[in-house]
Design a protein around this motif. Structure first.
Motif, short mmCIF file in Angstrom:
data_model
loop_
_atom_site.label_atom_id
_atom_site.label_comp_id
_atom_site.label_asym_id
_atom_site.label_seq_id
_atom_site.Cartn_x
_atom_site.Cartn_y
_atom_site.Cartn_z
N UNK A 60 0.80 -1.23 0.00
CA UNK A 60 0.00 0.00 0.00
C UNK A 60 0.83 1.28 0.00
N UNK A 61 1.87 1.34 0.85
CA UNK A 61 2.68 2.57 0.93
C UNK A 61 3.46 2.79 -0.36
N UNK A 62 3.91 1.70 -0.97
CA UNK A 62 4.68 1.81 -2.21
C UNK A 62 3.81 2.34 -3.35
N UNK A 63 2.55 1.93 -3.37
CA UNK A 63 1.63 2.41 -4.39
C UNK A 63 1.24 3.86 -4.13
N UNK A 64 0.91 4.17 -2.88
CA UNK A 64 0.45 5.52 -2.53
C UNK A 64 1.52 6.57 -2.78
N UNK A 65 2.79 6.21 -2.61
CA UNK A 65 3.88 7.18 -2.74
C UNK A 65 4.57 7.13 -4.10
N UNK A 66 3.97 6.45 -5.06
CA UNK A 66 4.57 6.34 -6.39
C UNK A 66 4.78 7.72 -7.00
N UNK A 67 5.95 7.91 -7.62
CA UNK A 67 6.32 9.20 -8.21
C UNK A 67 6.43 9.09 -9.73
N UNK A 68 6.13 10.19 -10.39
CA UNK A 68 6.23 10.20 -11.85
C UNK A 68 7.66 9.98 -12.33
N UNK A 69 8.64 10.50 -11.57
CA UNK A 69 10.03 10.34 -12.02
C UNK A 69 10.57 8.92 -11.84
N UNK A 70 9.76 8.05 -11.22
CA UNK A 70 10.15 6.64 -11.09
C UNK A 70 9.67 5.80 -12.28
N UNK A 71 8.86 6.41 -13.14
CA UNK A 71 8.26 5.69 -14.27
C UNK A 71 9.07 5.91 -15.54
N UNK A 90 2.09 12.88 -1.10
CA UNK A 90 1.36 11.73 -1.64
C UNK A 90 0.12 11.45 -0.81
N UNK A 91 -0.81 10.75 -1.38
CA UNK A 91 -1.98 10.34 -0.62
C UNK A 91 -1.55 9.39 0.49
N UNK A 92 -2.36 9.27 1.53
CA UNK A 92 -2.01 8.41 2.67
C UNK A 92 -2.09 6.94 2.27
N UNK A 93 -1.22 6.14 2.89
CA UNK A 93 -1.20 4.71 2.56
C UNK A 93 -2.49 4.00 2.98
N UNK A 94 -3.30 4.65 3.84
CA UNK A 94 -4.56 4.05 4.28
C UNK A 94 -5.73 4.45 3.39
N UNK A 95 -5.48 5.28 2.40
CA UNK A 95 -6.57 5.74 1.53
C UNK A 95 -7.32 4.58 0.90
N UNK A 96 -6.59 3.62 0.34
CA UNK A 96 -7.23 2.46 -0.30
C UNK A 96 -8.02 1.64 0.71
#
Length: 412
Positions: free
Chosen positions: A249-260, A315-321
């Motif tokens: 969850x935290x890895x998805x929530x904190x995903x950055x555009x510069x990592x893509x 980033x959105x919170x990891x608990x959002x999902x």
């Protein structure tokens, strides 16, 4: 024959007037009241230093802030020290030094120094979690205590309410952080030993529980619920992104555009955001690329794929999902972390290579040599697995998924 000194009275002390030069009134046993030409009055204790024989004066205090009775009490204490061959001046200096050390080595003071070192090697979010845990659970009752005076029973007493509330994970983290701090104190010379070693053993260990998840055949139902859910579009995209990529969850929530890397169709998560502190690469599929195209107009100006609704710079919170899944009726049935278990179960049932699945989930291989080899050779094989998984999710969403008799691509 020694001249006997008559004790002073409160009236004599109060009515003493200044003269042309400094003078003293004597109370006996070394106590005297010194009056200056300006009229200030100070209590002094006169004695001969043990083993040296040299006369020394100790200022007890000023009058009237220090009364005659208080001055006599301190004189008695100093006399008791002299009877034990202890120099009162040295004793006072030692006490002052001890107080200075106590002030500079309180748990709060020492922890802040440790924070300055610790936070250079962890993420900003993790740093905030550590400091908040100390401020919330430790500083209110123990922050003023010198670390050298802390005992295991003291800390256990403070953590007991958390134990009663069933917050074993919080206790585990606090015990780990306290022991790391105490080890730092030993290494820097503040302490000679760690007084809190083993305090976690005072609390019952929490039995590991599996993350709530659903069965593979329930995936179509989840995708239908997701399509009709009364949740934000970006939250729906976050859940789909996590489901397709199989990340935490935290890895998805904190995903950055510069990592893509759009050209390579690859998402590279840096070590500091991974549980195992190792870089993890996620092959992107046509479905996840389409998802990126969809959210680009919405979040493309932010650093993050899924920025916070209230603070786009974060980033959105990891608990959002998780909160969204609860609103969708999955409370106690499925958590966002359980999406990884759903993927793992499905892929294992369909005959995919277990090593490839574990690599896709970023699980640590205990064999370091094998782990290094796996990381070097599994990327393209994982890409096939991820493509199958994304196709499988899409089929579940469109109602084309056939649960019986359809076998997956076995990666060998």
């Amino acid at each position: 024959m020694a001249i006997k000194t008559n004790p002073l009275s409160d009236t004599e002390v109060r009515s003493a007037k200044p003269k042309d030069k400094l003078y003293s009134l004597y109370d006996g046993d070394g106590l005297e009241l010194r009056i200056t030409k300006a009229g200030s009055k100070s209590w002094l204790f006169r004695y001969k230093r043990p083993h040296i024989g040299k006369t020394n004066y100790i200022k007890i205090g000023s009058y009237p802030e220090t009364s005659l009775a208080q001055a006599r009490k301190l004189r008695s204490e100093y006399r008791e020290l002299l009877e034990k061959d202890v120099d009162p001046q040295k004793w006072i200096d030692d006490q002052a030094g001890r107080r200075r050390r106590e002030v500079s080595t309180t748990l709060k003071n020492v922890a802040e120094k440790w924070f300055a070192v610790k936070f250079t090697s962890v993420s900003e979010r993790h740093s905030l979690n550590i400091s908040r845990s100390f401020e919330t659970h430790l500083f209110p009752k123990l922050g003023h205590c010198p670390v050298g005076d802390l005992t295991a029973p003291d800390v256990i007493d403070v953590l007991s309410p958390l134990d009663a509330a069933g917050r074993s994970e919080t206790i585990t983290r606090l015990c780990q952080r306290l022991n790391e701090l105490m080890t730092w104190c030993v290494n820097t010379g503040i302490l000679k030993h760690n007084p809190l070693a083993g305090i976690k053993a005072a609390f019952a260990s929490k039995k590991p529980t599996k993350m709530p998840t659903i069965k593979p055949e329930q995936l179509p139902e989840l995708m239908k619920a997701l399509s009709f859910a009364q949740i934000r579009v970006m939250t729906r995209c976050l859940i789909e992104w996590q489901l397709h990529t199989m990340v935490r969850p935290s890895e998805a929530a904190q995903a950055r555009w510069d990592e893509i890397d759009l050209q390579q169709m690859l998402w590279t998560i840096p070590p500091e955001r991974m549980k195992q502190k190792r870089e993890h690469q996620v092959p992107l599929t046509p479905q996840t690329m389409a998802l990126l195209d969809f959210i680009k107009p919405i979040s493309g100006r932010s650093e993050y794929l899924f920025p916070s609704e209230h603070n786009p710079g974060q980033p959105t919170h990891s608990e959002t999902a998780n909160r969204a899944l609860q609103r969708m009726g999955y409370a106690g049935v499925l958590v966002s972390h359980g999406l990884r278990a759903l993927a793992s179960t499905t892929l294992n049932e369909r005959g995919f290579d277990a090593d490839i699945i574990e690599a896709a989930l970023a699980h640590q291989d205990r064999n370091q040599v094998r782990s290094a080899y796996n990381r070097a050779t599994y990327l393209e094989r994982r890409r096939k697995l991820m493509e199958w998984w994304s196709d499988h999710i899409e089929e579940a969403a469109t109602g084309k998924m056939v649960m019986g008799g359809k076998k997956g691509l076995k990666v060998v």
